[in-house]
Write a protein that holds these residues in place. Structure first.
Motif, short mmCIF file in Angstrom:
data_model
loop_
_atom_site.label_atom_id
_atom_site.label_comp_id
_atom_site.label_asym_id
_atom_site.label_seq_id
_atom_site.Cartn_x
_atom_site.Cartn_y
_atom_site.Cartn_z
N LEU A 1 0.83 -1.21 0.00
CA LEU A 1 0.00 0.00 0.00
C LEU A 1 0.86 1.25 0.00
O LEU A 1 0.54 2.24 -0.69
N GLU A 2 1.92 1.24 0.75
CA GLU A 2 2.82 2.40 0.80
C GLU A 2 3.47 2.62 -0.58
O GLU A 2 3.59 3.75 -1.05
N HIS A 3 3.85 1.54 -1.24
CA HIS A 3 4.43 1.64 -2.58
C HIS A 3 3.41 2.21 -3.57
O HIS A 3 3.76 3.07 -4.41
N ILE A 4 2.16 1.77 -3.46
CA ILE A 4 1.10 2.28 -4.36
C ILE A 4 0.86 3.76 -4.10
O ILE A 4 0.69 4.55 -5.04
N ARG A 5 0.87 4.17 -2.84
CA ARG A 5 0.63 5.58 -2.50
C ARG A 5 1.76 6.45 -3.07
O ARG A 5 1.52 7.57 -3.51
N LYS A 6 2.99 5.96 -3.02
CA LYS A 6 4.11 6.74 -3.54
C LYS A 6 4.01 6.90 -5.06
O LYS A 6 4.42 7.93 -5.60
N GLN A 7 3.48 5.91 -5.74
CA GLN A 7 3.37 5.99 -7.20
C GLN A 7 2.20 6.86 -7.64
O GLN A 7 2.19 7.36 -8.75
N SER A 8 1.23 7.04 -6.79
CA SER A 8 0.03 7.81 -7.18
C SER A 8 0.25 9.28 -7.12
O SER A 8 1.00 9.88 -6.49
#
Length: 69
Positions: free
Chosen positions: A62-69
């Motif tokens: 989830l943290e990785h997805i948030r950084k990409q968004s």
């Protein structure tokens, strides 16, 4: 007490064997319950730690997805 001894004398070996078998079943029953409880507790603890690992990995995703968004 004398009545019990007379019963044992009257019934003899079959009574002694029956009482011994009942005692063995009693011990086996409670031993089995104790072992199942311990085994279940160990599996529960392992599953709980596995779930913590899964939660940690989900948080990383989830943290990785948030950084990409």
């Amino acid at each position: 007490m004398e009545d019990i001894l007379k019963l044992i004398e009257g019934y003899g070996l079959p009574l002694v064997l029956l009482l011994g078998a009942l005692y063995a079943l009693y011990r086996f029953f409670f031993f089995s319950i104790h072992e199942v409880k311990n085994t279940f507790s160990k599996h529960h603890e392992k599953n709980a730690s596995d779930m913590q690992e899964v939660k940690r990995k989900i948080d990383m995703i989830l943290e990785h997805i948030r950084k990409q968004s």
